[in-house]
Motif scaffolding. Structure first.
Motif, PDB file in Angstrom:
ATOM      1  N   UNK A 262      -8.544  -7.630   7.369  1.00 14.90           N
ATOM      2  CA  UNK A 262      -8.489  -7.411   6.036  1.00 14.90           C
ATOM      3  C   UNK A 262      -7.811  -6.730   4.874  1.00 14.90           C
ATOM      4  N   UNK A 263      -7.066  -6.950   4.813  1.00 11.51           N
ATOM      5  CA  UNK A 263      -5.694  -6.134   3.926  1.00 11.51           C
ATOM      6  C   UNK A 263      -5.308  -6.135   2.262  1.00 11.51           C
ATOM      7  N   UNK A 264      -5.667  -5.499   1.126  1.00 10.16           N
ATOM      8  CA  UNK A 264      -5.322  -5.905   0.377  1.00 10.16           C
ATOM      9  C   UNK A 264      -3.924  -5.768  -0.169  1.00 10.16           C
TER      10      UNK A 264
ATOM     11  N   UNK B 171      -5.979 -11.096  -1.245  1.00 10.78           N
ATOM     12  CA  UNK B 171      -6.148 -10.530  -0.230  1.00 10.78           C
ATOM     13  C   UNK B 171      -5.777 -11.623   1.045  1.00 10.78           C
ATOM     14  N   UNK B 172      -4.358 -10.829   2.369  1.00 12.73           N
ATOM     15  CA  UNK B 172      -4.812 -11.448   3.249  1.00 12.73           C
ATOM     16  C   UNK B 172      -5.059 -10.961   4.829  1.00 12.73           C
ATOM     17  N   UNK B 173      -5.312 -11.723   5.452  1.00 13.78           N
ATOM     18  CA  UNK B 173      -5.671 -11.384   6.422  1.00 13.78           C
ATOM     19  C   UNK B 173      -4.510 -10.769   7.594  1.00 13.78           C
ATOM     20  N   UNK B 174      -4.530  -9.234   8.367  1.00 14.43           N
ATOM     21  CA  UNK B 174      -3.777  -8.373   8.476  1.00 14.43           C
ATOM     22  C   UNK B 174      -2.628  -9.147   9.741  1.00 14.43           C
ATOM     23  N   UNK B 175      -4.039  -9.969  10.707  1.00 10.32           N
ATOM     24  CA  UNK B 175      -3.437 -10.364  11.763  1.00 10.32           C
ATOM     25  C   UNK B 175      -2.578 -12.032  11.597  1.00 10.32           C
ATOM     26  N   UNK B 176      -2.964 -12.331  10.582  1.00  2.97           N
ATOM     27  CA  UNK B 176      -2.277 -13.443  10.109  1.00  2.97           C
ATOM     28  C   UNK B 176      -0.612 -13.117   9.602  1.00  2.97           C
ATOM     29  N   UNK B 177      -0.488 -11.709   8.931  1.00  2.00           N
ATOM     30  CA  UNK B 177       1.055 -10.969   8.303  1.00  2.00           C
ATOM     31  C   UNK B 177       1.485 -10.832   9.415  1.00  2.00           C
TER      32      UNK B 177
ATOM     33  N   UNK C 130       3.034  -2.300  -1.175  1.00  2.00           N
ATOM     34  CA  UNK C 130       2.489  -1.195  -1.237  1.00  2.00           C
ATOM     35  C   UNK C 130       0.914  -1.984  -1.231  1.00  2.00           C
ATOM     36  N   UNK C 131       0.166  -1.510   0.319  1.00  2.00           N
ATOM     37  CA  UNK C 131      -1.043  -1.786   0.997  1.00  2.00           C
ATOM     38  C   UNK C 131      -1.691  -1.501   1.137  1.00  2.00           C
ATOM     39  N   UNK C 132      -3.388  -1.822   0.627  1.00  5.99           N
ATOM     40  CA  UNK C 132      -4.376  -0.947   0.821  1.00  5.99           C
ATOM     41  C   UNK C 132      -4.979  -0.463   2.049  1.00  5.99           C
TER      42      UNK C 132
END
Length: 511
Positions: free
Chosen positions: A90-92, A99-105, A188-190
């Motif tokens: 996950x990444x915010x 919040x998003x799933x990094x793999x889905x992005x 801008x990502x965490x």
């Protein structure tokens, strides 16, 4: 022209208006990513389950079905790897706080590049028609090759990052690709973090860590721990399969797109037990069988594609998805996985019980390998509904909304309608309905004009409407109307059951 997003909104609206799907706890403003199936939705869902079960269990002598409990001994999930490894990256976004799933992005970014390739292919088809050589075009066109190289490079980097558990590299890839937050447009990502998806609860009267158990995140483990019970009591010989339909639960942080991704969902799974070394043969067999099952419902080939997994799960030596072209693009509908002997050996290790099969033909014992087919029932429901939903402009200039559901899946198979509410027509209509309702889910409808009644039945996907009129009382004939063609024909009431049986016969779908 409606966009894909508009199309999904139309399906969501239609689902609520006609009793297919409701937001759970709607009067309390709902519960995020949890849905209830209404009166027609539950029928459609049951019909999908029945169609899958008959194709998987009834049509195969060496496949049987079980119904395992949702609660399992907590050691089950340690053995399966879910306690330590059932995570999503996950990444915010720092600006939108979403919040998003990094793999889905990353997958969605790749899909945009794929669409560029498809756009070039479509141009070629429009320009050259039947003379267009798609394979040669894909192999030689500079734009296609450039975009395919981009896709391959992204997939390689993502695969390496995930295989090495290098979450910093996943974040770097998102930044390198310039992926922005869909809400704010911010880049801008965490940092990327792993999040375990299992729901936990306590069993017994005292809430402490000793009584901690989990809601199952998949139905497969219930099959694995019962495989020897089923094999012995059913006198099953390898290769054989065990099927199951059941609820599973995942604490999806990024749950969206209607019923596509939910926290409580249903799976239709089959685990096929084979000799070690023969798993790839059966893996290819089940890939072929499963796509054949999907296409038996009449949805066109261009709505499906196979997608090989970039990163294999810890238990697999081969895995692919059957993807469906949902309103939000191609997404996973069903997974086919060669799970090796990982699960059974892990359960042997953690339980201390032997889970070997004695093969009389080889005169030896071994732990079988497993090939899995797993389809999300809710996703299959959405695929069916989104393919069937159609807005048509008719020859007379009027419009209709129709669900062109496969007849075998339609919630209501037949609507019986008296032309008027008098002259004995309702009584005759109900007599017909009473003779058919033992075999088919039927509706009786006498309200409004015939045109409105037809539109109402079109909107819920009823394949056939029978009208009882004054002539019926004279010669025992009725008018039957086809949903898709809207053509009407006059037939004898005595022929009605025979006609319907032919229309809904499973043999024409599953042969």
């Amino acid at each position: 022209m409606a966009t894909n997003e508009d199309n999904l909104k139309q399906i969501i609206s239609h689902s609520k208006e006609y009793g297919f799907v409701f937001q759970s706890s709607d009067i309390y403003d709902g519960l995020s990513a949890v849905y209830d199936y209404g009166q027609l939705g539950s029928e459609l869902k049951n019909n999908i389950k029945s169609y899958w079960w008959k194709a998987m269990v009834q049509m195969h002598e060496n496949i049987v079905g079980i119904d395992a409990a949702i609660f399992m001994h907590p050691e089950t999930w340690k053995a399966s790897g879910h306690v330590d490894a059932f995570n999503d990256p996950l990444i915010d976004n720092k600006d939108s706080k979403k919040r998003y799933r990094a793999d889905v992005l990353i997958e969605e970014h790749v899909e945009k590049i794929r669409l560029k390739i498809q756009k070039d292919v479509d141009k070629g088809i429009n320009k050259f028609g039947d003379a267009f050589d798609k394979e040669q075009f894909l192999a030689t066109n500079p734009n296609v090759l450039r975009n395919q190289a981009k896709i391959d490079d992204i997939n390689d980097k993502f695969k390496n990052a995930m295989n090495n558990d290098d979450l910093a590299a996943v974040k770097s890839l998102i930044e390198e690709l310039g992926i922005a937050c869909p809400i704010s447009g911010s880049k801008e990502w965490t940092d990327v973090k792993q999040f375990n998806l299992m729901f936990s609860t306590e069993i017994g009267s005292v809430a402490d860590s000793a009584n901690k158990i989990y809601l199952r995140p998949e139905t497969a483990q219930g099959i694995f721990v019962n495989y020897l019970n089923v094999q012995k009591t059913g006198r099953m010989k390898i290769p054989f399969g065990i099927a199951q339909i059941g609820k599973a639960f995942r604490n999806e942080i990024v749950a969206r797109q209607f019923i596509f991704r939910m926290r409580e969902f249903e799976q239709m799974e089959m685990q096929f037990f084979v000799r070690p070394g023969e798993e790839m043969k059966w893996y290819e067999y089940w890939k072929e069988q499963r796509i054949k099952w999907h296409k038996s419902l009449g949805m066109t080939d261009d709505y499906y594609r196979f997608h090989d997994h970039i990163k294999l799960a810890h238990y697999a030596n081969a895995a692919c998805d059957i993807e469906f072209n949902f309103p939000m693009g191609f997404k996973e509908l069903e997974g086919i996985h060669s799970r090796t002997d990982f699960d059974l050996k892990q359960h042997e290790k953690h339980s201390g019980k032997k889970l070997q099969y004695f093969d009389p033909e080889l005169n030896e014992s071994y732990v079988p390998y497993v090939v899995e087919t797993s389809i999300g029932l809710d996703r299959m429901f959405l695929a069916t509904l989104s393919y069937a939903y159609c807005e048509e402009k008719l020859e007379d200039g009027s419009e209709r909304v129709v669900l062109k559901l496969p007849a075998v899946l339609a919630p209501v198979k037949l609507a019986v309608m008296p032309l008027t509410k008098k002259d004995g027509l309702p009584e005759k209509a109900r007599e017909i309905l009473d003779s058919l309702k033992f075999d088919y889910y039927c509706q009786y409808d006498e309200k409004d004009s015939m045109g409105k009644r037809y539109r109402r039945q079109d909107a819920i996907g009823t394949p056939y409407c029978v009208t009882v009129d004054h002539q019926t009382l004279e010669d025992n004939t009725v008018t039957i109307r086809d949903r898709d063609t809207m053509k009407q024909e006059r037939i004898a009431i005595s022929e009605l059951e025979k006609l319907l049986k032919a229309k809904f016969d499973l043999k024409q779908f599953l042969n």
